[in-house]
Write an enzyme that holds these catalytic residues in place. Structure first.
Site: not given
Length: 166
Positions: A90, A99, A125
């Site tokens: 990220n 995503d 996650e």
């Protein structure tokens, strides 16, 4: 009739050929109600990003499977999968790519599990796999297969750069 089927939880129930007039209006209203209930149910049980079961739904499934396994003295295994260094993905590649990674991992799990297995997003996650009828050795094989599928998948970042996820 359709009203009884809806009340019993059959969210796929619809009137095939609605009548005309007052009865037809009622039947069309029941069809619309069935559709709205189905959409609401999906929204309440499915993780919007990954389109797999959400945490509450997968835990409810687990409760049902544990009860069934105990009642019938059948094996049941649970596997947890956590994407390594997801924060780094990220931070370095952006949340949009993160995503995509989450959706792809969920798709890989879902498409390579048995029909009776359930995959759910347990946390950020983290994924949980409920594996009915899987003894520990078989569950370890299934989990390893899923791990390898993710590890071998060529994810695409910005500018077409490929990267791996474990």
């Amino acid at each position: 009739g359709i009203a009884e089927r809806l009340a019993a939880g059959d969210l796929e129930a619809t009137v095939e050929r609605p009548w005309v007039g007052h009865v037809g209006r009622v039947e069309r209203a029941l069809n619309e109600t069935a559709n709205r209930l189905s959409v609401t149910h999906d929204a309440a049980t499915t993780d919007r990003l990954t389109q797999v079961a959400n945490r509450g739904s997968v835990l409810a499934t687990l409760d049902q499977e544990v009860e069934r396994a105990v009642r019938h003295d059948r094996p049941l295994s649970i596997a947890f999968a956590d994407i390594d260094h997801f924060k780094d993905i990220n931070d370095s590649l952006g949340h949009h790519i993160g995503d995509i990674v989450l959706r792809t991992v969920a798709d890989l799990f879902r498409s390579h599990l048995r029909v009776s297995d359930v995959v759910g997003r347990f946390g950020g996650e983290e994924f949980m796999l409920a594996l009915p009828e899987a003894a520990p050795e078989e569950a370890a094989d299934i989990a390893e297969k899923c791990r390898v599928l993710v590890e071998r998948y060529a994810f695409e970042g910005t500018g077409g750069a490929r990267f791996a996820v474990t």
